[in-house]
Design a protein around this motif. Structure first.
Motif, PDB file in Angstrom:
ATOM      1  N   LEU A  69       2.398   1.615  -3.438  1.00  0.00           N
ATOM      2  CA  LEU A  69       1.406   2.117  -4.395  1.00  0.00           C
ATOM      3  C   LEU A  69       1.179   3.610  -4.205  1.00  0.00           C
ATOM      4  N   GLU A  70       1.160   4.061  -2.961  1.00  0.00           N
ATOM      5  CA  GLU A  70       0.984   5.498  -2.719  1.00  0.00           C
ATOM      6  C   GLU A  70       2.139   6.301  -3.323  1.00  0.00           C
ATOM      7  N   LYS A 110      -4.046   4.469 -12.961  1.00  0.00           N
ATOM      8  CA  LYS A 110      -3.966   4.840 -11.548  1.00  0.00           C
ATOM      9  C   LYS A 110      -5.358   4.908 -10.931  1.00  0.00           C
ATOM     10  N   GLU A 120      -8.397  -0.821  -5.105  1.00  0.00           N
ATOM     11  CA  GLU A 120      -7.178  -0.980  -4.314  1.00  0.00           C
ATOM     12  C   GLU A 120      -7.286  -2.069  -3.254  1.00  0.00           C
ATOM     13  N   TYR A 163       1.491   6.386  -6.965  1.00  0.00           N
ATOM     14  CA  TYR A 163       0.431   7.353  -7.274  1.00  0.00           C
ATOM     15  C   TYR A 163       1.003   8.766  -7.383  1.00  0.00           C
ATOM     16  N   LYS A 165       0.840  -1.207   0.000  1.00  0.00           N
ATOM     17  CA  LYS A 165       0.000   0.000   0.000  1.00  0.00           C
ATOM     18  C   LYS A 165       0.871   1.252   0.000  1.00  0.00           C
ATOM     19  N   ILE A 224      -6.718   1.407 -10.437  1.00  0.00           N
ATOM     20  CA  ILE A 224      -6.074   0.732  -9.307  1.00  0.00           C
ATOM     21  C   ILE A 224      -6.590   1.303  -7.998  1.00  0.00           C
ATOM     22  N   GLN A 225      -6.751   2.618  -7.926  1.00  0.00           N
ATOM     23  CA  GLN A 225      -7.269   3.225  -6.709  1.00  0.00           C
ATOM     24  C   GLN A 225      -8.691   2.749  -6.422  1.00  0.00           C
TER      25      GLN A 225
END
Length: 111
Positions: free
Chosen positions: A37-38, A56, A63, A41, A34, A59-60
């Motif tokens: 991924l942030e 993006k 998530e 992003y 996580k 995926i968000q």
């Protein structure tokens, strides 16, 4: 040469490679993935590529489901495979008149 001529292609290549690296890391847990991924992003937000920004957003949106992959590294591939086999089987039934014979043949072929 390609990246020199097409800098947006280079940008997309590295952003996608960064995303792949998150999933390739064997020691990742749900929490570390996580955080990774942030970070990804943030890189994508700085990007000018709308296609990558669309990825993006997808995926968000999913998530939580995507991060579940990092629990046991399981996917739903077996369920999808079973679903496609069932669809193929149903498509074979269209136009069949002698259904008991058809089922007998299916059992002998797939059984």
């Amino acid at each position: 040469i390609l990246f020199r001529l097409f800098p947006k292609l280079k940008e997309a290549y590295w952003l996608i490679n960064d995303l792949r690296a998150i999933f390739r890391t064997k020691s990742s847990t749900k929490e570390t993935a996580k955080k990774a991924l942030e970070g990804w992003y943030k890189k994508v937000t700085k990007s000018t590529l709308r296609e990558i920004k669309s990825v993006k957003q997808s995926i968000q949106h999913y998530e939580d489901e995507i991060l579940n992959y990092f629990i046991n590294r399981d996917t739903n591939a077996s369920a999808e495979s079973l679903n496609s086999k069932m669809k193929a089987f149903r498509s074979c039934l269209k136009g069949i008149r002698d259904i008991p014979f058809f089922f007998y043949r299916c059992v002998t072929v797939f059984g």
